[in-house]
Design an enzyme around this catalytic site. Structure first.
Site, PDB file in Angstrom:
ATOM      1  N   GLY A   7       8.407  13.795  67.111  1.00  0.00           N
ATOM      2  CA  GLY A   7       8.678  14.591  68.385  1.00  0.00           C
ATOM      3  C   GLY A   7       8.011  16.057  68.165  1.00  0.00           C
ATOM      4  N   GLY A  10       7.698  18.409  71.144  1.00  0.00           N
ATOM      5  CA  GLY A  10       9.099  18.797  71.664  1.00  0.00           C
ATOM      6  C   GLY A  10       9.363  20.165  71.385  1.00  0.00           C
ATOM      7  N   VAL A  12      11.777  21.571  69.661  1.00  0.00           N
ATOM      8  CA  VAL A  12      12.073  22.135  68.376  1.00  0.00           C
ATOM      9  C   VAL A  12      10.886  21.709  67.585  1.00  0.00           C
ATOM     10  CG1 VAL A  12      13.472  21.635  66.386  1.00  0.00           C
ATOM     11  CG2 VAL A  12      14.492  22.098  68.755  1.00  0.00           C
ATOM     12  N   ALA A 111      22.578  16.442  60.502  1.00  0.00           N
ATOM     13  CA  ALA A 111      23.204  17.519  61.174  1.00  0.00           C
ATOM     14  C   ALA A 111      22.923  17.695  62.760  1.00  0.00           C
ATOM     15  CB  ALA A 111      22.875  18.775  60.304  1.00  0.00           C
ATOM     16  N   ALA A 112      23.875  17.777  63.307  1.00  0.00           N
ATOM     17  CA  ALA A 112      23.930  17.940  64.879  1.00  0.00           C
ATOM     18  C   ALA A 112      23.277  19.575  65.093  1.00  0.00           C
ATOM     19  CB  ALA A 112      25.220  17.978  65.521  1.00  0.00           C
ATOM     20  N   HIS A 145      24.385  24.691  77.250  1.00  0.00           N
ATOM     21  CA  HIS A 145      23.151  24.476  76.943  1.00  0.00           C
ATOM     22  C   HIS A 145      22.247  24.606  78.219  1.00  0.00           C
ATOM     23  CE1 HIS A 145      24.939  23.002  73.305  1.00  0.00           C
ATOM     24  NE2 HIS A 145      23.781  23.240  72.683  1.00  0.00           N
ATOM     25  N   HIS A 146      20.986  24.619  77.948  1.00  0.00           N
ATOM     26  CA  HIS A 146      19.921  24.723  78.817  1.00  0.00           C
ATOM     27  C   HIS A 146      19.851  23.256  79.726  1.00  0.00           C
ATOM     28  CE1 HIS A 146      18.002  21.726  76.505  1.00  0.00           C
ATOM     29  NE2 HIS A 146      18.256  22.480  75.570  1.00  0.00           N
ATOM     30  N   LYS A 149      18.807  19.607  78.867  1.00  0.00           N
ATOM     31  CA  LYS A 149      19.509  18.932  77.687  1.00  0.00           C
ATOM     32  C   LYS A 149      20.019  17.327  78.356  1.00  0.00           C
ATOM     33  CE  LYS A 149      23.046  19.093  74.078  1.00  0.00           C
ATOM     34  NZ  LYS A 149      22.051  18.450  73.101  1.00  0.00           N
ATOM     35  N   THR A 156      26.880  19.352  68.476  1.00  0.00           N
ATOM     36  CA  THR A 156      27.577  20.377  67.867  1.00  0.00           C
ATOM     37  C   THR A 156      29.023  20.370  68.215  1.00  0.00           C
ATOM     38  OG1 THR A 156      25.489  21.904  67.873  1.00  0.00           O
ATOM     39  CG2 THR A 156      27.791  22.884  67.246  1.00  0.00           C
TER      40      THR A 156
HETATM   41  N1  LIG Z   1      20.298  19.381  65.295  1.00  0.00           N
HETATM   42  C1  LIG Z   1      19.872  20.544  65.568  1.00  0.00           C
HETATM   43  O1  LIG Z   1      19.954  21.495  65.024  1.00  0.00           O
HETATM   44  C2  LIG Z   1      19.451  20.259  67.021  1.00  0.00           C
HETATM   45  C3  LIG Z   1      19.321  19.283  67.630  1.00  0.00           C
HETATM   46  N2  LIG Z   1      18.721  19.149  68.751  1.00  0.00           N
HETATM   47  C4  LIG Z   1      18.504  17.711  69.332  1.00  0.00           C
HETATM   48  O2  LIG Z   1      17.033  17.379  69.123  1.00  0.00           O
HETATM   49  C5  LIG Z   1      16.818  16.604  69.947  1.00  0.00           C
HETATM   50  C6  LIG Z   1      15.650  17.058  70.653  1.00  0.00           C
HETATM   51  O3  LIG Z   1      15.765  18.297  71.232  1.00  0.00           O
HETATM   52  P1  LIG Z   1      14.418  19.075  71.847  1.00  0.00           P
HETATM   53  O4  LIG Z   1      13.540  19.292  70.853  1.00  0.00           O
HETATM   54  O5  LIG Z   1      15.062  20.381  72.804  1.00  0.00           O
HETATM   55  O6  LIG Z   1      14.140  17.844  73.184  1.00  0.00           O
HETATM   56  P2  LIG Z   1      12.478  17.697  73.717  1.00  0.00           P
HETATM   57  O7  LIG Z   1      12.851  16.804  74.720  1.00  0.00           O
HETATM   58  O8  LIG Z   1      11.708  18.983  73.820  1.00  0.00           O
HETATM   59  O9  LIG Z   1      11.784  17.047  72.279  1.00  0.00           O
HETATM   60  C7  LIG Z   1      12.347  15.487  71.967  1.00  0.00           C
HETATM   61  C8  LIG Z   1      10.736  14.798  72.042  1.00  0.00           C
HETATM   62  O10 LIG Z   1      11.108  13.621  71.360  1.00  0.00           O
HETATM   63  C9  LIG Z   1       9.925  12.730  71.694  1.00  0.00           C
HETATM   64  N3  LIG Z   1      10.402  11.550  71.995  1.00  0.00           N
HETATM   65  C10 LIG Z   1      10.072  10.456  71.363  1.00  0.00           C
HETATM   66  N4  LIG Z   1      10.661   9.199  71.927  1.00  0.00           N
HETATM   67  C11 LIG Z   1      11.232   9.712  72.918  1.00  0.00           C
HETATM   68  C12 LIG Z   1      12.063   8.822  73.758  1.00  0.00           C
HETATM   69  N5  LIG Z   1      12.407   7.607  73.586  1.00  0.00           N
HETATM   70  N6  LIG Z   1      12.804   9.661  74.921  1.00  0.00           N
HETATM   71  C13 LIG Z   1      12.554  10.819  75.185  1.00  0.00           C
HETATM   72  N7  LIG Z   1      11.821  11.657  74.103  1.00  0.00           N
HETATM   73  C14 LIG Z   1      11.183  10.945  73.079  1.00  0.00           C
HETATM   74  C15 LIG Z   1       9.633  13.705  72.988  1.00  0.00           C
HETATM   75  O11 LIG Z   1       8.105  13.626  72.420  1.00  0.00           O
HETATM   76  P3  LIG Z   1       6.832  12.816  73.373  1.00  0.00           P
HETATM   77  O12 LIG Z   1       7.546  12.501  74.566  1.00  0.00           O
HETATM   78  O13 LIG Z   1       5.614  13.644  73.216  1.00  0.00           O
HETATM   79  O14 LIG Z   1       6.824  11.558  72.487  1.00  0.00           O
HETATM   80  C16 LIG Z   1      10.069  15.006  73.033  1.00  0.00           C
HETATM   81  O15 LIG Z   1       9.086  15.740  73.166  1.00  0.00           O
HETATM   82  C17 LIG Z   1      17.960  16.200  71.140  1.00  0.00           C
HETATM   83  O16 LIG Z   1      18.712  15.114  70.668  1.00  0.00           O
HETATM   84  C18 LIG Z   1      18.817  17.866  70.562  1.00  0.00           C
HETATM   85  O17 LIG Z   1      20.198  17.422  71.288  1.00  0.00           O
HETATM   86  C19 LIG Z   1      17.945  20.009  69.283  1.00  0.00           C
HETATM   87  C20 LIG Z   1      17.865  21.550  68.716  1.00  0.00           C
HETATM   88  C21 LIG Z   1      18.881  21.873  67.649  1.00  0.00           C
HETATM   89  O1  LIG Z   2      19.860  20.113  72.913  1.00  0.00           O
HETATM   90  C1  LIG Z   2      19.822  21.065  72.463  1.00  0.00           C
HETATM   91  O2  LIG Z   2      19.109  22.103  72.818  1.00  0.00           O
HETATM   92  C2  LIG Z   2      20.474  21.305  71.203  1.00  0.00           C
HETATM   93  N1  LIG Z   2      21.101  20.102  70.760  1.00  0.00           N
HETATM   94  C3  LIG Z   2      22.127  20.348  69.696  1.00  0.00           C
HETATM   95  C4  LIG Z   2      23.587  19.767  69.944  1.00  0.00           C
HETATM   96  O3  LIG Z   2      23.580  18.810  70.919  1.00  0.00           O
HETATM   97  O4  LIG Z   2      24.450  20.394  69.722  1.00  0.00           O
HETATM   98  C5  LIG Z   2      22.006  21.624  68.788  1.00  0.00           C
HETATM   99  C6  LIG Z   2      21.973  22.888  69.541  1.00  0.00           C
HETATM  100  O5  LIG Z   2      23.154  23.190  70.121  1.00  0.00           O
HETATM  101  C7  LIG Z   2      21.033  22.806  70.732  1.00  0.00           C
END
Ligand SMILES: NC(=O)C1=CN([C@@H]2O[C@H](COP(=O)(O)OP(=O)(O)OC[C@H]3O[C@@H](n4cnc5c(N)ncnc54)[C@H](OP(=O)(O)O)[C@@H]3O)[C@@H](O)[C@H]2O)C=CC1
Ligand SMILES: O=C(O)C1=N[C@H](C(=O)O)C[C@H](O)C1
Length: 259
Positions: A7, A10, A12, A111-112, A145-146, A149, A156
């Site tokens: 990803g 994305g 992150v 970790a979530a 969240h934004h 999401k 979390t």
């Molecule tokens: N544990 C933590 O600390 C955190 C967790 N998260 C979690 O991480 C995940 C990603 O968050 P975020 O970066 O904001 O999301 P984004 O949508 O910005 O990024 C996710 C990326 O995953 C890729 N991807 C691959 N397969 C798929 C699919 N089947 N469907 C959709 N996307 C896919 C996409 O890239 P492409 O289209 O280029 O393939 C996309 O850019 C979420 O589940 C979020 O809740 C977010 C922040 C913190």
């Molecule tokens: O989607 C997000 O942005 C985030 N997702 C994670 C969650 O589902 O807890 C972590 C963080 O809060 C940001």
């Protein structure tokens, strides 16, 4: 050590590129379904066609993608023997089972929320739940969240709910109340309630509230920048290398003693 990013385009993923390089690790490359979206990445970042190829070229893969990718990613990483730092949320029971199965073969940190602050909030919530009787103190968890999401409640929020349930010695599934609507009747004693708000570009806000007839305790966390998640995930990636197969948490990465 070679760190791969699933990803990589994305919200992150892009920050992970910066933080892996800032940590002095080798960025092996990443995966994206949209190579055209990778134009904003630094020059020379390798893009692999799938997780199998990324895993074959990495010691650890950091994965912030989507729940739909968890089962194939688990299979590919286990087959390659590559450690996994998983941040994706919104997993089904079947997808979580796939993570647990992969952890029989490889070291997995799941970790979530990779912010140290949230990890401590989870720990404090468990301690509070132990001390505050469920028949007097109502536990509710609110998150915001934004607008982009796609899952709710947040991973979390659910992890904080799990910590409260553990502190109370109950199964979260038996007491969870999400999204109240209509004529719900009175609140059930011992319930753990969830409310998910969405709007704007809020990075991630969580509060756990313990409310009795005579007082309320509120414990909260606000993430101002997604970089806190990326730096936490890179810290986990550096920690996990060399660990034996198993399922690890951010509490393990931070070295918090068992409660
Ligand atoms: N544990 C933590 O600390 C955190 C967790 N998260 C979690 O991480 C995940 C990603 O968050 P975020 O970066 O904001 O999301 P984004 O949508 O910005 O990024 C996710 C990326 O995953 C890729 N991807 C691959 N397969 C798929 C699919 N089947 N469907 C959709 N996307 C896919 C996409 O890239 P492409 O289209 O280029 O393939 C996309 O850019 C979420 O589940 C979020 O809740 C977010 C922040 C913190
Ligand atoms: O989607 C997000 O942005 C985030 N997702 C994670 C969650 O589902 O807890 C972590 C963080 O809060 C940001």
């Amino acid at each position: 050590m070679r760190i791969g990013i699933a990803g990589i385009t994305g919200r992150v993923g892009r920050l992970l590129v910066e933080e892996v390089q800032a940590a002095g690790a080798t960025l092996s490359g990443g995966t994206t379904r949209k190579p055209e979206a990778a134009s904003g990445l630094p020059q020379g970042v390798a893009l692999f066609k799938d997780m199998a190829e990324l895993a074959a070229n990495s010691d650890v893969v950091i994965d912030f993608t989507h729940a739909d990718t968890v089962i194939p990613n688990a299979q590919a990483l286990a087959a390659a023997g590559t450690a996994w730092v998983l941040g994706t949320t919104g997993l089904s029971a079947e997808q979580q089972t796939a993570v647990n199965k992969a952890a029989e073969k490889i070291a997995v940190v799941h970790a979530a929320n990779y912010s140290p602050g949230v990890t401590l909030v989870q720990r404090l919530a468990q301690m509070m739940a132990r001390a505050l009787p469920a028949d007097s103190y109502d536990a509710e968890i609110v998150e915001m969240h934004h607008r982009q999401k796609v899952d709710a409640p947040s991973g979390t929020a659910l992890a904080i709910g799990e910590a409260v349930a553990q502190g109370r010695g109950v199964n979260l599934a038996d007491v969870r109340e999400s999204g109240r609507d209509g004529h719900t009747g009175p609140r059930k004693e011992g319930a753990i309630g969830f409310a998910a708000l969405r709007g704007g570009q809020i990075v991630g806000e969580h509060e756990v509230l313990f409310t009795s007839a005579d007082e309320q305790i509120v414990l909260g966390h606000r993430a101002f920048d997604r970089r806190i998640f990326a730096t936490g995930a890179v810290r986990a990636a550096k920690w996990v290398k060399g660990h034996k197969p198993g399922l690890y948490s951010m509490e393990d990465v931070l070295g918090l003693p068992p409660l």
